[in-house]
Design a protein around this motif. Structure first.
Motif, PDB file in Angstrom:
ATOM      1  N   GLU A 105      -5.228  12.800  -0.402  1.00  0.00           N
ATOM      2  CA  GLU A 105      -5.469  12.627   1.024  1.00  0.00           C
ATOM      3  C   GLU A 105      -5.291  11.152   1.387  1.00  0.00           C
ATOM      4  O   GLU A 105      -5.696  10.266   0.651  1.00  0.00           O
ATOM      5  CB  GLU A 105      -6.887  13.074   1.386  1.00  0.00           C
ATOM      6  N   ALA A 106      -4.709  10.911   2.557  1.00  0.00           N
ATOM      7  CA  ALA A 106      -4.404   9.540   2.969  1.00  0.00           C
ATOM      8  C   ALA A 106      -5.639   8.652   3.002  1.00  0.00           C
ATOM      9  O   ALA A 106      -5.585   7.470   2.653  1.00  0.00           O
ATOM     10  CB  ALA A 106      -3.735   9.556   4.338  1.00  0.00           C
ATOM     11  N   LYS A 107      -6.775   9.204   3.415  1.00  0.00           N
ATOM     12  CA  LYS A 107      -7.964   8.378   3.614  1.00  0.00           C
ATOM     13  C   LYS A 107      -8.733   8.105   2.332  1.00  0.00           C
ATOM     14  O   LYS A 107      -9.642   7.282   2.327  1.00  0.00           O
ATOM     15  CB  LYS A 107      -8.889   9.047   4.634  1.00  0.00           C
ATOM     16  N   SER A 108      -8.381   8.799   1.249  1.00  0.00           N
ATOM     17  CA  SER A 108      -9.113   8.610  -0.006  1.00  0.00           C
ATOM     18  C   SER A 108      -8.159   8.508  -1.181  1.00  0.00           C
ATOM     19  O   SER A 108      -8.353   9.115  -2.228  1.00  0.00           O
ATOM     20  CB  SER A 108     -10.092   9.766  -0.223  1.00  0.00           C
ATOM     21  N   ALA A 109      -7.132   7.691  -1.017  1.00  0.00           N
ATOM     22  CA  ALA A 109      -6.073   7.600  -2.018  1.00  0.00           C
ATOM     23  C   ALA A 109      -6.486   6.848  -3.272  1.00  0.00           C
ATOM     24  O   ALA A 109      -5.759   6.832  -4.256  1.00  0.00           O
ATOM     25  CB  ALA A 109      -4.840   6.935  -1.399  1.00  0.00           C
ATOM     26  N   MET A 149     -17.052   2.661   2.778  1.00  0.00           N
ATOM     27  CA  MET A 149     -16.500   1.322   2.603  1.00  0.00           C
ATOM     28  C   MET A 149     -16.655   0.839   1.161  1.00  0.00           C
ATOM     29  O   MET A 149     -15.750   0.209   0.600  1.00  0.00           O
ATOM     30  CB  MET A 149     -17.190   0.338   3.565  1.00  0.00           C
ATOM     31  N   LYS A 150     -17.776   1.135   0.555  1.00  0.00           N
ATOM     32  CA  LYS A 150     -18.008   0.729  -0.833  1.00  0.00           C
ATOM     33  C   LYS A 150     -17.013   1.395  -1.766  1.00  0.00           C
ATOM     34  O   LYS A 150     -16.625   0.830  -2.800  1.00  0.00           O
ATOM     35  CB  LYS A 150     -19.444   1.096  -1.242  1.00  0.00           C
ATOM     36  N   THR A 154     -10.413   4.762   3.802  1.00  0.00           N
ATOM     37  CA  THR A 154      -9.793   4.171   4.993  1.00  0.00           C
ATOM     38  C   THR A 154      -9.813   5.188   6.138  1.00  0.00           C
ATOM     39  O   THR A 154      -8.780   5.765   6.491  1.00  0.00           O
ATOM     40  CB  THR A 154      -8.349   3.737   4.699  1.00  0.00           C
ATOM     41  N   PRO A 155     -10.984   5.432   6.735  1.00  0.00           N
ATOM     42  CA  PRO A 155     -11.093   6.468   7.776  1.00  0.00           C
ATOM     43  C   PRO A 155     -10.333   6.158   9.054  1.00  0.00           C
ATOM     44  O   PRO A 155     -10.221   7.033   9.919  1.00  0.00           O
ATOM     45  CB  PRO A 155     -12.607   6.531   8.042  1.00  0.00           C
ATOM     46  N   TRP A 156      -9.801   4.959   9.174  1.00  0.00           N
ATOM     47  CA  TRP A 156      -9.037   4.588  10.370  1.00  0.00           C
ATOM     48  C   TRP A 156      -7.561   4.973  10.246  1.00  0.00           C
ATOM     49  O   TRP A 156      -6.793   4.771  11.178  1.00  0.00           O
ATOM     50  CB  TRP A 156      -9.147   3.074  10.602  1.00  0.00           C
ATOM     51  N   LYS A 157      -7.154   5.538   9.125  1.00  0.00           N
ATOM     52  CA  LYS A 157      -5.765   5.962   8.968  1.00  0.00           C
ATOM     53  C   LYS A 157      -5.567   7.348   9.561  1.00  0.00           C
ATOM     54  O   LYS A 157      -6.343   8.254   9.309  1.00  0.00           O
ATOM     55  CB  LYS A 157      -5.365   5.969   7.497  1.00  0.00           C
ATOM     56  N   GLU A 158      -4.532   7.503  10.332  1.00  0.00           N
ATOM     57  CA  GLU A 158      -4.209   8.775  10.976  1.00  0.00           C
ATOM     58  C   GLU A 158      -2.712   8.988  10.850  1.00  0.00           C
ATOM     59  O   GLU A 158      -1.923   8.326  11.538  1.00  0.00           O
ATOM     60  CB  GLU A 158      -4.626   8.745  12.445  1.00  0.00           C
ATOM     61  N   GLU A 159      -2.324   9.904   9.934  1.00  0.00           N
ATOM     62  CA  GLU A 159      -0.910  10.072   9.637  1.00  0.00           C
ATOM     63  C   GLU A 159      -0.358   8.720   9.163  1.00  0.00           C
ATOM     64  O   GLU A 159      -0.866   8.132   8.238  1.00  0.00           O
ATOM     65  CB  GLU A 159      -0.161  10.599  10.864  1.00  0.00           C
ATOM     66  N   ASP A 160       0.668   8.204   9.851  1.00  0.00           N
ATOM     67  CA  ASP A 160       1.229   6.911   9.465  1.00  0.00           C
ATOM     68  C   ASP A 160       0.778   5.802  10.405  1.00  0.00           C
ATOM     69  O   ASP A 160       1.370   4.720  10.454  1.00  0.00           O
ATOM     70  CB  ASP A 160       2.762   6.989   9.450  1.00  0.00           C
TER      71      ASP A 160
END
Length: 272
Positions: A105-109, A149-150, A154-160
Motif C-alpha cells: 500500500e502506498a501509505k505504508s510502503a 509518524m513513528k 505517509t497518510p498524506w499520499k493519495e494515488e500519485d
C-alpha cells in the motif's frame, strides 16, 4: 488493478480466510466476517466484485488468544502481523499475511512484511455515555497519529499526489513522536482501551475519526453464511448490523467509487 489480478488476490485471500477459520474452530476462538466482507456475504454470496481485501473481527479476548497462538497454529505459509511484531506497523488491529508475496500500500510502503493480507479487527467495549465515547476516540486518534509518524507512514499520499494540507497538519505529530518509543505509544493506547469496563456496546479498534458502535449481541449471536465455495460465521441479525454500518446496504455505490481504495502500488504473487 486489472480484473484478472484482482480476482487472483481475492482467491488467495479466500484461501487465507479458510485457514483463519480453521485455527479459530480448532482452538475455540469466536470470529465473525466483518465490514465489506460481511456485506459481500449477504449481498453477493462472496466477494464484493471490486473489493481488494477481507475483514474479520473478534471480541478482544478472542483476538488476544488468536494473536498468541497464530505463530504456532497457522500454516507456515502465513504469518500474523501487528504493532507488537513489527515496529513499522502502526495499526491497532492485526493482519494475517501470506509469506513470499508482495502487496504494498502506498501509505505504508516501509513495512518489512508486506504480503497479501486479511485484516483482523479486535472489538472492544465502548464507554456508556456519548461524551465519554468522544473523549476516548479523541485520545486514541491522537496516539494513533503519533504511531503512524513513528512508524514511517505517509497518510498524506493519495494515488500519485501529495495532499499538502494533510502533510502540513502531520508535521506537529512528527515532531511530537520523535522522543517517544514504539512500546510507550502502544502501551498508552492499549491501557486506554482496556480501562473501559465491560458493557453492551462494542466498537472496532481501527482509530477511525468516526467510530462505529454496535450491540455486543450482534457479534456474539452468529450464523453461517455462504461465501464462494465455503461458509463463514457472521452476525445472525445481519440487517441490523449492516444497516448500522452502511445504511441502505443493498444499494450499490456509484461506479466511480468502486476502486483500488487501498492504493496498492506493487503486487507480486511470488511465482517462478
Amino acid at each position: 488493478m486489472d480484473q484478472q489480478t484482482l480476482r487472483k488476490v481475492q482467491l488467495l485471500q479466500l484461501e487465507m480466510a479458510k485457514e483463519i477459520r480453521r485455527v479459530c474452530l480448532e482452538n475455540g476462538i469466536r470470529y465473525t466476517l466483518y465490514r465489506g466482507t460481511f456485506l459481500g456475504a449477504v449481498r453477493h454470496k462472496g466477494f464484493i466484485p471490486w473489493d481488494d481485501d477481507m475483514d474479520f473481527a473478534m471480541l478482544r479476548e478472542d483476538y488476544e488468544k488468536f494473536r498468541r497462538i497464530a505463530p504456532e497454529k497457522l500454516n507456515q505459509k502465513y504469518c500474523f502481523q501487528d504493532w507488537n511484531t513489527e515496529k513499522n506497523y502502526a495499526l491497532p488491529f492485526g493482519k494475517v499475511r501470506m509469506r513470499n508475496t508482495v502487496f504494498v500500500e502506498a501509505k505504508s510502503a516501509a513495512l518489512e512484511e508486506c504480503g497479501v493480507y486479511v485484516d483482523i479487527y479486535p472489538l472492544d467495549f465502548a464507554p456508556a455515555s456519548q461524551e465519554e465515547k468522544k473523549v476516548l476516540a479523541g485520545k486514541l486518534l491522537h496516539l494513533f497519529r503519533l504511531k503512524l509518524m513513528k512508524s514511517g507512514y505517509t497518510p498524506w499520499k493519495e494515488e500519485d499526489r501529495t495532499l499538502w494540507k494533510k502533510r502540513i497538519g502531520y508535521l506537529a505529530y512528527q515532531a511530537a513522536a520523535l522522543p517517544l518509543s514504539h512500546r510507550a505509544l502502544i502501551r498508552r493506547y492499549e491501557d486506554l482501551v482496556r480501562a473501559v469496563p465491560e458493557g453492551d456496546t462494542l466498537y472496532e479498534q481501527s482509530a477511525l475519526p468516526i467510530a462505529y458502535y454496535f450491540d455486543k449481541n450482534w457479534c456474539v449471536e452468529l450464523a453461517e453464511y455462504p461465501y464462494g465455495d465455503t461458509t463463514f460465521a457472521g452476525p445472525k441479525d445481519y440487517d441490523a448490523f449492516l444497516s448500522c454500518l452502511y445504511g441502505d446496504y443493498m444499494v450499490l455505490p456509484p461506479e466511480d467509487k468502486r476502486e483500488n481504495r487501498h492504493q496498492i502500488i506493487e503486487i507480486d504473487f511470488g511465482e517462478e
